[in-house]
Scaffold this motif. Structure first.
Motif, short mmCIF file in Angstrom:
data_model
loop_
_atom_site.label_atom_id
_atom_site.label_comp_id
_atom_site.label_asym_id
_atom_site.label_seq_id
_atom_site.Cartn_x
_atom_site.Cartn_y
_atom_site.Cartn_z
N ASN A 170 8.92 6.01 0.73
CA ASN A 170 10.13 5.76 -0.06
C ASN A 170 10.07 4.41 -0.76
OD1 ASN A 170 11.36 8.20 0.56
ND2 ASN A 170 12.38 7.40 2.39
N LEU A 171 9.53 3.40 -0.06
CA LEU A 171 9.37 2.08 -0.67
C LEU A 171 8.51 2.16 -1.93
CD1 LEU A 171 8.77 -0.50 2.23
CD2 LEU A 171 10.50 -0.67 0.43
N LEU A 172 7.37 2.82 -1.80
CA LEU A 172 6.43 2.90 -2.93
C LEU A 172 7.01 3.74 -4.07
CD1 LEU A 172 3.03 3.32 -1.05
CD2 LEU A 172 3.86 1.30 -2.27
N ARG A 173 7.59 4.89 -3.74
CA ARG A 173 8.15 5.75 -4.79
C ARG A 173 9.28 5.06 -5.54
NH1 ARG A 173 7.76 10.78 -0.71
NH2 ARG A 173 5.91 11.82 -1.56
N LEU A 188 0.59 -2.11 -10.96
CA LEU A 188 0.51 -2.35 -9.51
C LEU A 188 1.16 -3.67 -9.12
CD1 LEU A 188 -0.70 -1.19 -6.83
CD2 LEU A 188 -2.65 -2.69 -7.23
N GLY A 189 0.99 -4.70 -9.95
CA GLY A 189 1.59 -6.00 -9.65
C GLY A 189 3.11 -5.92 -9.59
N ALA A 190 3.70 -5.19 -10.55
CA ALA A 190 5.16 -5.03 -10.57
C ALA A 190 5.63 -4.24 -9.37
CB ALA A 190 5.58 -4.35 -11.87
N TYR A 209 -5.24 -1.92 5.56
CA TYR A 209 -5.86 -2.00 4.23
C TYR A 209 -5.74 -3.44 3.71
CZ TYR A 209 -5.92 3.08 4.36
OH TYR A 209 -6.16 4.38 4.73
N ALA A 210 -6.81 -3.93 3.12
CA ALA A 210 -6.83 -5.33 2.70
C ALA A 210 -5.92 -5.59 1.51
CB ALA A 210 -8.27 -5.75 2.35
N ARG A 211 -5.77 -4.61 0.62
CA ARG A 211 -4.98 -4.81 -0.59
C ARG A 211 -4.10 -3.60 -0.86
NH1 ARG A 211 -9.94 -7.00 -1.35
NH2 ARG A 211 -10.03 -9.17 -2.05
N LEU A 212 -3.08 -3.83 -1.69
CA LEU A 212 -2.17 -2.74 -2.04
C LEU A 212 -2.91 -1.62 -2.77
CD1 LEU A 212 0.66 -1.55 -2.20
CD2 LEU A 212 1.07 -2.96 -4.24
N SER A 213 -3.87 -1.96 -3.61
CA SER A 213 -4.64 -0.93 -4.34
C SER A 213 -5.37 -0.02 -3.36
CB SER A 213 -5.63 -1.58 -5.30
OG SER A 213 -6.50 -2.46 -4.60
N VAL A 216 -2.80 2.29 -1.68
CA VAL A 216 -2.39 3.36 -2.60
C VAL A 216 -3.45 4.45 -2.68
CG1 VAL A 216 -2.04 3.86 -5.05
CG2 VAL A 216 -0.81 1.96 -3.98
N ASN A 217 -4.71 4.04 -2.80
CA ASN A 217 -5.80 5.01 -2.85
C ASN A 217 -5.94 5.75 -1.52
OD1 ASN A 217 -6.60 4.54 -5.52
ND2 ASN A 217 -7.83 2.77 -4.92
N GLY A 218 -5.66 5.06 -0.41
CA GLY A 218 -5.74 5.69 0.90
C GLY A 218 -4.71 6.78 1.09
#
Length: 244
Positions: A170-173, A188-190, A209-213, A216-218
């Motif tokens: 829900n946070l990401l969406r 992605l930064g926003a 995961y080390a980064r948000l990217s 997201v891919n995971g």
């Protein structure tokens, strides 16, 4: 932000010396620790494990005797020092290292003065203190990394586990919806900025995961693309068609 002058205040009763190297490395990403103090009753043997770390990293121990059983004099000493440092006008932000909710009002008061507050504590840290900070980082993610994990203290979540985490999804969406253009693409930064404002304790490392990217891919439910803007590459993402 890299040049922010920071005051680092550590509650020795509610933090472990094993996190010190990871903690200071994390703080170095956001600014310079101009003050590093740790508070506790150093006459008690239960704090002996801190002493090597303090010498190695030039952290100043502040002695606070436990005058009364059941009363935490350490918290009071930290709060008084924090207010003195705040009124000095020499700092851009504070790092409060504790899992104790007693620092909730302190964090709020510092933010009211326009300074940034970074909280560091274990997962057991009460929500009021976490949300009172601009950013809250779980100390479990600061444990030394292993060959297969981002942190020795956090196991990487599978795609199935990530997708079943309704709070994360829900946070990401919601963040993507808020940052999206007319075609549904969001930078992605926003997205990361919106998520952090809504949930100060959000950190991709909490999921392994080390980064948000990478997170997201995971998850595997988002389309992603890299765009060349100026001299750099920027990642954009949107929810795959038909995925809710």
């Amino acid at each position: 932000m890299a040049h922010d002058k920071l005051a680092v205040l550590i509650d020795a009763d509610n933090a472990r010396p094993a996190i010190v190297e990871g903690l200071l490395a994390e703080i170095a990403k956001i600014g310079t620790a101009h003050v590093k103090r740790i508070y506790g009753d150093w006459t008690k043997p239960d704090l002996n494990s801190w002493k090597d770390a303090l010498l190695r990293h030039s952290i100043q121990p502040i002695q606070q005797f436990r005058y009364t059983v059941g009363k935490n004099a350490t918290d009071s000493a930290m709060i008084i020092d924090a207010m003195d440092l705040l009124y000095s006008g020499r700092f851009d932000g504070f790092c409060i290292v504790s899992s104790d909710s007693d620092f909730t009002r302190l964090a709020s008061r510092i933010r009211e003065s326009g300074l940034t507050v970074y909280g560091f504590g274990e997962r057991k840290t009460p929500e009021p203190f976490r949300t009172a900070c601009d950013k809250f980082i779980y100390t479990e993610v600061l444990a030394p990394a292993t060959a297969t994990e981002v942190s020795a203290g956090v196991k990487r979540r599978t795609a199935k586990e990530l997708r079943s985490d309704s709070q994360l999804m829900n946070l990401l969406r919601n963040a993507i919806d808020a940052a999206a253009d007319d075609n549904g693409w969001a930078g992605l930064g926003a997205v990361g900025s919106i998520v952090n404002k809504q949930s100060p304790d959000f950190d991709p490392r909490n999921y392994g995961y080390a980064r948000l990217s990478a997170l997201v891919n995971g998850i595997g439910l988002f389309e992603t693309e890299e765009r060349h803007i100026g001299n750099g590459k920027h990642m954009y993402l949107r929810l795959r068609s038909g995925k809710k």
